[in-house]
Design a protein around this motif. Structure first.
Motif, PDB file in Angstrom:
ATOM      1  N   GLU A  18       0.833  -1.203   0.000  1.00 27.57           N
ATOM      2  CA  GLU A  18       0.000   0.000   0.000  1.00 27.57           C
ATOM      3  C   GLU A  18       0.870   1.256   0.000  1.00 27.57           C
ATOM      4  OE1 GLU A  18      -3.522   2.178  -0.072  1.00 27.57           O
ATOM      5  OE2 GLU A  18      -3.306   0.003  -0.217  1.00 27.57           O
ATOM      6  N   GLN A  67      -1.326  -4.614  -4.914  1.00 25.11           N
ATOM      7  CA  GLN A  67      -2.174  -3.903  -3.959  1.00 25.11           C
ATOM      8  C   GLN A  67      -3.631  -4.312  -4.101  1.00 25.11           C
ATOM      9  OE1 GLN A  67      -4.504  -1.236  -4.562  1.00 25.11           O
ATOM     10  NE2 GLN A  67      -4.831  -0.799  -2.385  1.00 25.11           N
ATOM     11  N   ALA A  68      -4.074  -4.537  -5.341  1.00 22.68           N
ATOM     12  CA  ALA A  68      -5.459  -4.943  -5.562  1.00 22.68           C
ATOM     13  C   ALA A  68      -5.728  -6.320  -4.950  1.00 22.68           C
ATOM     14  CB  ALA A  68      -5.764  -4.957  -7.062  1.00 22.68           C
ATOM     15  N   CYS A  69      -4.765  -7.231  -5.053  1.00 20.12           N
ATOM     16  CA  CYS A  69      -4.930  -8.557  -4.432  1.00 20.12           C
ATOM     17  C   CYS A  69      -5.070  -8.445  -2.919  1.00 20.12           C
ATOM     18  CB  CYS A  69      -3.738  -9.445  -4.782  1.00 20.12           C
ATOM     19  SG  CYS A  69      -3.756 -10.118  -6.447  1.00 20.12           S
ATOM     20  N   GLU A  88      -1.220  -4.024  -9.105  1.00 16.33           N
ATOM     21  CA  GLU A  88      -1.747  -5.391  -9.184  1.00 16.33           C
ATOM     22  C   GLU A  88      -1.629  -6.097  -7.830  1.00 16.33           C
ATOM     23  OE1 GLU A  88      -0.779  -7.869 -12.684  1.00 16.33           O
ATOM     24  OE2 GLU A  88       0.259  -6.110 -13.458  1.00 16.33           O
ATOM     25  N   GLY A 120      -5.989  -5.898  -1.317  1.00 16.30           N
ATOM     26  CA  GLY A 120      -7.226  -5.178  -1.035  1.00 16.30           C
ATOM     27  C   GLY A 120      -8.447  -6.071  -1.028  1.00 16.30           C
ATOM     28  N   ARG A 121      -8.384  -7.206  -1.730  1.00 13.67           N
ATOM     29  CA  ARG A 121      -9.484  -8.182  -1.740  1.00 13.67           C
ATOM     30  C   ARG A 121      -9.331  -9.214  -0.618  1.00 13.67           C
ATOM     31  NH1 ARG A 121      -8.071  -8.172  -7.311  1.00 13.67           N
ATOM     32  NH2 ARG A 121      -7.066 -10.226  -7.072  1.00 13.67           N
ATOM     33  N   LEU A 122      -8.400  -8.965   0.291  1.00 14.50           N
ATOM     34  CA  LEU A 122      -8.052  -9.902   1.369  1.00 14.50           C
ATOM     35  C   LEU A 122      -7.475 -11.205   0.827  1.00 14.50           C
ATOM     36  CD1 LEU A 122     -11.041  -9.431   3.845  1.00 14.50           C
ATOM     37  CD2 LEU A 122      -8.933  -8.079   3.603  1.00 14.50           C
ATOM     38  N   ASP A 123      -6.946 -11.104  -0.382  1.00 14.80           N
ATOM     39  CA  ASP A 123      -6.266 -12.227  -1.031  1.00 14.80           C
ATOM     40  C   ASP A 123      -4.761 -11.991  -0.906  1.00 14.80           C
ATOM     41  OD1 ASP A 123      -5.814 -14.509  -2.479  1.00 14.80           O
ATOM     42  OD2 ASP A 123      -6.864 -13.843  -4.291  1.00 14.80           O
TER      43      ASP A 123
END
Length: 254
Positions: free
Chosen positions: A212, A242-244, A240, A246-249
């Motif tokens: 982040e 950060q998006a993962c 890319e 962000g999805r708790l993945d």
């Protein structure tokens, strides 16, 4: 003993890849991370990371191929204390007088060659490193904190705390000509990948916070600890990852 080959790659103005192992360009010993040489001008040089220490002479030969003596390298910056990045530091300090710098947190581990804190013993048990793998103690000239600056000739690098892959992990930010260049160690890689390992100091929520933070920097170029260099729009790879998170993945593993 096999013959030493001298290979290096210029990856940007005054930035050379002089070491890289099996997860990169295979310029040096397979256990080596990406090792970068920075030319700050006026005969001032720095190196980022030191490789795994098994055949450091191969990295030295690559530097000499540039017409640079390793004795001209004043500063050796360590992103973190894992063996593939830091075990070669003692050789370069002893052989060429480089001043080693690392985060304050890992400084005592490097100076004592602490095999548990640097996860060497865990890696040996897992078969990652050979059974006789050594991590020689190496004195550290300067312990670094967040936002500390390191001047190398005309270049100024800023230390950024980037834990997650390892405790005491630093990245080094260089801003020049309106661009942000990041020497990211094992924080983030091309394709939005990360390196999550089953070792004591790899902490997923810290990794997410680091990604982040790097996402907020919007870096232009990424010089990672393994794999390919991204010279433009490196922020996309960070986004890319950060998006993962962000999805708790978790992002894909390098």
């Amino acid at each position: 003993m096999h013959r030493l080959h001298s290979v290096m790659i210029q990856v940007d103005e005054g930035i050379y890849l002089v070491g890289s192992g099996k997860y990169g360009f295979r310029l040096s010993d397979p256990m080596d991370c990406n090792v970068y040489l920075l030319d700050g001008g006026n005969g001032k040089y720095a190196m980022v990371d030191a490789g795994g220490g098994l055949e450091p002479e191969r990295i030295a030969a690559n530097i000499e191929r540039l017409g640079v003596s390793p004795t001209q390298i004043q500063v050796l910056l360590l992103t973190h204390g894992h063996g593939d990045h830091a075990a070669g530091a003692a050789y370069f300090q002893r052989q060429y007088g480089m001043q080693v710098m690392a985060s304050e947190e890992i400084m005592p581990w490097i100076q004592s060659g602490d095999r548990e804190k640097t996860s060497i013993d865990a890696a040996v048990r897992a078969g990652v490193y050979p059974a006789d793998y050594e991590f020689p103690p190496c004195s550290v000239a300067r312990g670094l904190r967040e936002n500390d600056e390191i001047a190398i000739g005309d270049l100024v690098l800023k230390a950024i705390d980037t834990p997650g892959h390892a405790r005491g992990h630093l990245s080094f930010l260089l801003e020049r000509d309106g661009r942000k260049l990041l020497f990211g160690g094992d924080s983030v890689f091309a394709g939005g990948k990360v390196v999550i390992q089953n070792v004591w100091d790899c902490v997923i929520f810290e990794y997410a916070s680091t990604v982040e933070k790097l996402h907020g920097l919007r870096i232009d170029s990424l010089f990672p600890g393994h794999g390919v260099v991204l010279l433009t729009e490196a922020w996309r790879a960070v986004a890319e990852a950060q998006a993962c998170f962000g999805r708790l993945d978790v992002p894909p593993n390098l």
